[in-house]
Design a protein around this motif. Structure first.
Motif, short mmCIF file in Angstrom:
data_model
loop_
_atom_site.label_atom_id
_atom_site.label_comp_id
_atom_site.label_asym_id
_atom_site.label_seq_id
_atom_site.Cartn_x
_atom_site.Cartn_y
_atom_site.Cartn_z
N GLU A 1 5.80 7.18 -9.21
CA GLU A 1 4.87 7.16 -8.27
C GLU A 1 6.29 7.59 -7.35
OE1 GLU A 1 2.77 8.30 -7.68
OE2 GLU A 1 0.91 7.12 -8.09
N SER A 2 5.06 8.22 -6.45
CA SER A 2 5.93 9.25 -4.97
C SER A 2 4.93 7.86 -3.90
CB SER A 2 5.05 10.48 -5.05
OG SER A 2 3.86 10.40 -4.22
N PRO A 3 6.64 8.13 -2.97
CA PRO A 3 6.29 7.70 -1.73
C PRO A 3 5.10 7.40 -1.26
CG PRO A 3 8.12 9.10 -1.57
CD PRO A 3 7.48 8.87 -2.93
N HIS A 4 3.95 8.61 -1.36
CA HIS A 4 3.43 8.95 -0.76
C HIS A 4 1.58 8.24 -1.68
CE1 HIS A 4 5.36 12.24 0.67
NE2 HIS A 4 5.77 12.69 -0.35
N ARG A 5 1.76 8.37 -2.57
CA ARG A 5 0.64 7.75 -3.24
C ARG A 5 1.05 6.63 -4.09
NH1 ARG A 5 0.82 12.54 -5.08
NH2 ARG A 5 1.78 12.34 -6.79
N LEU A 6 2.06 5.45 -3.49
CA LEU A 6 2.57 4.37 -3.36
C LEU A 6 1.38 3.06 -3.00
CD1 LEU A 6 4.79 2.31 -4.51
CD2 LEU A 6 5.53 2.21 -3.08
N LEU A 7 0.86 2.68 -2.41
CA LEU A 7 0.25 2.17 -1.68
C LEU A 7 -1.47 2.46 -2.20
CD1 LEU A 7 0.79 1.78 2.20
CD2 LEU A 7 1.85 0.62 0.48
N LYS A 8 -1.37 3.53 -2.63
CA LYS A 8 -3.33 4.23 -2.94
C LYS A 8 -3.00 3.30 -4.85
CE LYS A 8 -5.72 7.77 -3.98
NZ LYS A 8 -6.00 9.23 -4.62
N THR A 9 -1.38 3.91 -5.52
CA THR A 9 -1.84 3.08 -6.40
C THR A 9 -1.77 1.56 -6.54
OG1 THR A 9 -0.27 4.98 -7.51
CG2 THR A 9 -0.14 3.08 -8.64
N LEU A 10 -1.28 1.19 -5.59
CA LEU A 10 -1.25 -0.35 -5.89
C LEU A 10 -2.11 -0.77 -5.47
CD1 LEU A 10 2.23 -1.29 -3.54
CD2 LEU A 10 1.89 -1.45 -6.40
N GLY A 11 -2.96 -0.35 -4.88
CA GLY A 11 -4.78 -0.46 -4.59
C GLY A 11 -5.35 -0.90 -5.52
N PHE B 1 4.22 -3.64 0.55
CA PHE B 1 4.87 -2.49 1.43
C PHE B 1 4.56 -1.75 2.30
CE2 PHE B 1 6.80 -2.34 -3.12
CZ PHE B 1 8.09 -2.47 -2.69
N SER B 2 2.63 -2.11 2.60
CA SER B 2 2.41 -1.88 4.33
C SER B 2 2.57 -1.80 5.35
CB SER B 2 1.08 -2.76 3.49
OG SER B 2 0.05 -2.30 2.21
N GLY B 3 2.19 -1.33 5.86
CA GLY B 3 3.39 -1.95 7.19
C GLY B 3 4.26 -1.03 7.53
N ALA B 4 5.69 -0.82 6.81
CA ALA B 4 6.17 -0.05 7.17
C ALA B 4 6.06 1.46 6.63
CB ALA B 4 7.45 -0.34 7.22
N LYS B 5 7.04 2.50 7.21
CA LYS B 5 7.07 3.89 6.55
C LYS B 5 7.72 3.92 4.83
CE LYS B 5 8.36 8.52 7.15
NZ LYS B 5 7.55 8.78 6.84
N ILE B 6 6.88 4.26 3.68
CA ILE B 6 7.56 3.80 2.61
C ILE B 6 8.32 4.99 2.48
CG2 ILE B 6 6.52 3.91 -0.24
CD1 ILE B 6 4.61 2.58 1.09
N LYS B 7 9.76 4.78 2.18
CA LYS B 7 10.47 5.62 1.73
C LYS B 7 11.17 5.31 -0.08
CE LYS B 7 12.32 5.72 6.45
NZ LYS B 7 13.56 4.74 7.18
N GLY B 8 11.69 7.13 -0.01
CA GLY B 8 12.41 6.50 -1.23
C GLY B 8 11.75 6.59 -2.87
N GLU B 9 12.28 6.65 -3.68
CA GLU B 9 11.99 6.95 -5.01
C GLU B 9 11.58 5.20 -5.73
OE1 GLU B 9 13.79 10.66 -6.59
OE2 GLU B 9 14.86 9.64 -6.21
N PHE B 10 10.01 5.79 -6.18
CA PHE B 10 9.70 4.23 -7.12
C PHE B 10 9.64 4.56 -8.46
CE2 PHE B 10 8.59 3.99 -2.39
CZ PHE B 10 8.87 3.13 -2.51
N VAL B 11 9.72 3.96 -9.49
CA VAL B 11 9.31 3.54 -10.07
C VAL B 11 8.54 2.04 -11.04
CG1 VAL B 11 10.12 2.68 -12.96
CG2 VAL B 11 10.95 4.66 -12.05
#
Ligand code: SAM
Length: 222
Positions: free
Chosen positions: A157-167, A203-213
């Motif tokens: 998952e990309s950092p831009h979509r992490l929160l949406k995906t977790l939701g 992961f909410s609140g701070a800017k999401i950086k990095g690469e994710f699995v």
């Protein structure tokens, strides 16, 4: 001959002796991004010529690589990180090389999904690798059948979509335990373990950086 060479997913020391030797000895390196490859090649004093081969490479570049091999020259395919062909360009070249009857030699090494599974803590006897899930439309439809499986699931998952995906995961599978593996093999490597809702809060609140699995444990797994 075509070598498919796995390279590091972060830590530049995660490369095999064999991979370095192959990259030094081939006639040409086909790299997803020549500048990115330059960092690794410089570290290991590899001076082999490099040409780009990426997702948008046209038929002409593909034919160029094939003609090169027809002349009896060897090519090593590398991607920006990890194993070429795993959610990365390379498939068309590998396929053509096989069809043309060239020897295709894998030089194994890191892959982010396997690295996440190694330390994630979810059962790994059976797992489903989904690559990148759809970016926009149809995500929920795509997700649903997989979340019904009893196996461990792993995807990128990309950092831009992490929160949406977790939701979405929190809604679809509130009880399953997940692992969010971030920046594997790098300085800020992190394994967050919990439910999707807990991960969302983390992961909410701070800017999401990095690469994710993301690893999703099977039903009932702690
Ligand atoms: N070929 C690569 C492999 O073997 O894993 C995958 C390439 S894919 C284009 C890039 C995605 O892999 C990233 O967006 C991220 O989801 C995942 N990834 C790559 N390196 C990673 C790392 N060091 N930590 C966490 N995820 C990583």
């Amino acid at each position: 001959m075509l070598y498919i060479v796995a390279t590091p997913i972060g830590n530049l020391e995660d490369i095999t002796f064999r991979a370095v030797n192959v990259l030094k000895s081939v006639d040409l390196i086909a790299a997803e991004d020549t500048r990115h490859a330059g960092i690794l090649l410089k570290k290991y004093e590899i001076t082999t010529p490099v040409k780009s081969f990426h997702a948008h490479s046209d038929e002409r570049r593909l034919n160029e690589m094939i003609s090169y091999m027809r002349e009896g020259k060897s090519v090593a395919l590398i991607s920006d990180a990890g194993t070429p062909g795993i959610s990365d360009p390379g498939y068309v070249l590998i396929r053509r090389a096989i069809e043309e009857g060239f020897k295709v030699v894998p030089i194994p090494g890191p892959a982010a999904f396997l690295t996440a599974l190694m330390a994630g803590g979810a059962p790994t006897n059976q797992f489903l690798y989904l690559g990148f899930i759809p970016a926009k439309k149809g995500r929920q439809k795509f997700f649903t059948p997989f979340f019904d499986t009893k196996h461990t699931i792993v995807f990128y998952e990309s950092p831009h979509r992490l929160l949406k995906t977790l939701g979405q995961m929190a809604e679809l599978m509130p009880k399953r335990n997940i692992v969010v593996a971030r920046e594997l093999t790098k300085i800020y490597e992190e394994f967050y373990r919990g439910t999707a809702e807990q991960a969302l809060e983390h992961f909410s609140g701070a800017k999401i950086k990095g690469e994710f699995v993301i690893v999703v444990g099977p039903d009932g797994h702690q």
